[in-house]
Design a protein around this motif. Structure first.
Motif, PDB file in Angstrom:
ATOM      1  N   VAL A 156       1.072  19.516  -6.252  1.00 39.39           N
ATOM      2  CA  VAL A 156       0.191  18.670  -5.711  1.00 39.39           C
ATOM      3  C   VAL A 156       0.337  17.371  -6.411  1.00 39.39           C
ATOM      4  N   ALA A 157       0.153  15.960  -5.276  1.00 42.36           N
ATOM      5  CA  ALA A 157       0.317  14.894  -5.491  1.00 42.36           C
ATOM      6  C   ALA A 157      -0.657  13.743  -6.745  1.00 42.36           C
TER       7      ALA A 157
ATOM      8  N   PHE B  56       4.892  10.369  -6.008  1.00 36.70           N
ATOM      9  CA  PHE B  56       5.910  10.725  -5.702  1.00 36.70           C
ATOM     10  C   PHE B  56       7.343   9.657  -6.696  1.00 36.70           C
ATOM     11  N   ILE B  57       7.333   8.673  -6.320  1.00 39.69           N
ATOM     12  CA  ILE B  57       8.333   8.022  -6.073  1.00 39.69           C
ATOM     13  C   ILE B  57       8.507   7.524  -8.740  1.00 39.69           C
ATOM     14  N   LEU B  58       7.139   7.557  -9.482  1.00 42.29           N
ATOM     15  CA  LEU B  58       7.270   8.213 -10.361  1.00 42.29           C
ATOM     16  C   LEU B  58       7.538   9.204 -11.263  1.00 42.29           C
TER      17      LEU B  58
ATOM     18  N   ASN C  47       0.921  -0.734   0.126  1.00 35.18           N
ATOM     19  CA  ASN C  47       0.300   0.113  -0.239  1.00 35.18           C
ATOM     20  C   ASN C  47       1.139   1.449  -0.307  1.00 35.18           C
ATOM     21  N   PHE C  48       1.974   1.283   0.921  1.00 32.54           N
ATOM     22  CA  PHE C  48       2.719   2.464   0.697  1.00 32.54           C
ATOM     23  C   PHE C  48       3.907   2.484  -0.772  1.00 32.54           C
ATOM     24  N   LEU C  49       4.139   1.606  -1.159  1.00 38.74           N
ATOM     25  CA  LEU C  49       4.772   1.864  -2.574  1.00 38.74           C
ATOM     26  C   LEU C  49       4.273   2.146  -3.676  1.00 38.74           C
ATOM     27  N   PHE C  50       2.840   1.083  -3.387  1.00 40.26           N
ATOM     28  CA  PHE C  50       2.133   1.425  -4.749  1.00 40.26           C
ATOM     29  C   PHE C  50       0.772   1.714  -4.566  1.00 40.26           C
ATOM     30  N   GLY C  51       0.502   2.213  -4.016  1.00 40.94           N
ATOM     31  CA  GLY C  51      -0.503   3.153  -3.989  1.00 40.94           C
ATOM     32  C   GLY C  51      -0.382   4.186  -4.265  1.00 40.94           C
ATOM     33  N   THR C  52      -1.572   4.612  -4.786  1.00 38.32           N
ATOM     34  CA  THR C  52      -1.416   5.485  -5.860  1.00 38.32           C
ATOM     35  C   THR C  52      -2.503   7.020  -5.414  1.00 38.32           C
TER      36      THR C  52
ATOM     37  N   ALA D 156      -6.078  13.469   5.734  1.00 37.65           N
ATOM     38  CA  ALA D 156      -7.469  13.001   5.788  1.00 37.65           C
ATOM     39  C   ALA D 156      -7.987  12.545   6.981  1.00 37.65           C
ATOM     40  N   ALA D 157      -9.699  12.749   6.971  1.00 39.39           N
ATOM     41  CA  ALA D 157     -10.245  11.276   8.162  1.00 39.39           C
ATOM     42  C   ALA D 157      -9.734  10.272   8.349  1.00 39.39           C
ATOM     43  N   GLU D 158      -9.530  10.047   7.052  1.00 28.66           N
ATOM     44  CA  GLU D 158      -9.145   8.352   6.858  1.00 28.66           C
ATOM     45  C   GLU D 158      -7.729   8.915   5.819  1.00 28.66           C
ATOM     46  N   PRO D 159      -6.728   8.631   6.188  1.00 27.72           N
ATOM     47  CA  PRO D 159      -5.859   8.709   6.201  1.00 27.72           C
ATOM     48  C   PRO D 159      -4.735   7.818   5.412  1.00 27.72           C
ATOM     49  N   LYS D 160      -4.677   8.275   4.101  1.00 29.53           N
ATOM     50  CA  LYS D 160      -3.322   7.244   2.766  1.00 29.53           C
ATOM     51  C   LYS D 160      -2.262   7.624   2.711  1.00 29.53           C
ATOM     52  N   PHE D 161      -2.042   7.088   2.201  1.00 32.78           N
ATOM     53  CA  PHE D 161      -0.339   6.512   2.287  1.00 32.78           C
ATOM     54  C   PHE D 161       0.030   6.258   0.940  1.00 32.78           C
TER      55      PHE D 161
END
Length: 300
Positions: free
Chosen positions: A240-241, A81-83, A60-65, A71-76
């Protein structure tokens, strides 16, 4: 008299040995300090970065988009960033390295002394400019130019970051490549010219291959500068992510850490350390690959 002369010589030799041993110990300590600093940084990043990776999950960390750390339900997810870092660094190298390489060959082998003096002074000045100045000029000049030329709503984009990074790596590539080319023994070039080769053929078929290790070191320095830059990129890339696109605002690995570290806490802060760990491993991998490539070429 003869015995006194012998004693004086032995005393001088012993003093020289003592001085040489002291200098040897000093250089050894300095070398160990440098290695120790690298080890401390590595251990600190591993200790600080692994907890977040374990909690989020490496997939989830390396391949999450999606990155939504507040956020209330944070996503990481750091795949954008890598690409972005890969594309931005590759683009800067494709533009900056050829320009820097040919400029170095011209300055080291072809340029008249006065021209060489002026251009090398300009390159030295370019190396001394702070990164925030590059970012400011890019933000005020380059970003509006991209908007007008390509008719896009916002010029703060991956393209602007690539151009700024390409300019920023030029001093490293040019100066180190010039040093490597000037260190090539003149006998190599004289022998090539004596065999009937032209000057240009001699420079590119004799001098450049003989200096390839130094030129490769210049490329490594340029890659390190491009990957590690944060402030200038933050000012021209939009921060911007998004997934990387040439004319859209993006965020690099470095700018992700720099933009959120001041107000981060908890898992968000740990995730930023994890990004720093990924960036560190990324740079180490590039250095190892380039060193392996050079080693194979020497063996062949």
């Amino acid at each position: 008299m003869a015995e006194e002369a012998v004693q004086l010589k032995t005393e001088k030799k012993s003093k020289r040995k003592i001085v040489e041993n002291i200098i040897h110990i000093i250089f050894l300590i300095l070398g160990l300090v440098a290695v120790g600093c690298v080890l401390v940084i590595t251990i600190y990043l591993i200790v600080s970065g692994l907890p977040a990776i374990k909690e989020i999950g490496i997939i989830n960390f390396l391949f999450g988009t999606e990155w939504a750390s507040t956020a209330a339900e944070p996503k990481f997810g750091i795949l954008p960033f890598i690409l972005t870092s890969v594309y931005g660094t590759a683009g800067a190298i494709l533009i900056g390295v050829p320009i820097g390489f040919f400029a170095a060959v011209y300055l080291a082998k072809m340029a008249p002394p006065k021209v060489k003096s002026v251009i090398t002074s300009a390159v030295g000045l370019l190396a001394g400019i702070p990164s925030v100045v590059y970012g400011l000029v890019g933000m005020l000049v380059l970003v509006p130019t991209i908007m007008k030329v390509f008719n896009v709503p916002d010029g703060a984009s991956l393209l602007a970051a690539i151009i700024v990074l390409a300019v920023m790596i030029l001093p490293s590539v040019i100066k180190v490549s010039i040093t490597a080319l000037e260190a090539v023994p003149k006998e190599y070039e004289d022998a090539s010219l004596a065999l009937g080769a032209t000057e240009v053929e001699t420079y590119f078929r004799v001098s450049v291959p003989a200096a390839k290790s130094g030129i490769a070191a210049a490329v490594v320095l340029g890659v390190g500068r491009a990957i590690g830059e944060a402030m200038a990129v933050m000012m021209v890339a939009g921060n911007v992510a998004n997934m990387p696109s040439l004319f859209e605002s993006v965020r690099f690995l470095t700018t992700a850490v720099a933009s959120e570290m001041s107000y981060s806490s908890g898992l968000q802060r740990q995730a930023l350390f994890s990004i720093a760990l990924v960036l560190f491993l990324f740079i180490m991998l590039i250095n190892v690959l380039l060193n392996m490539l050079l080693k194979r070429q020497k063996e062949n």
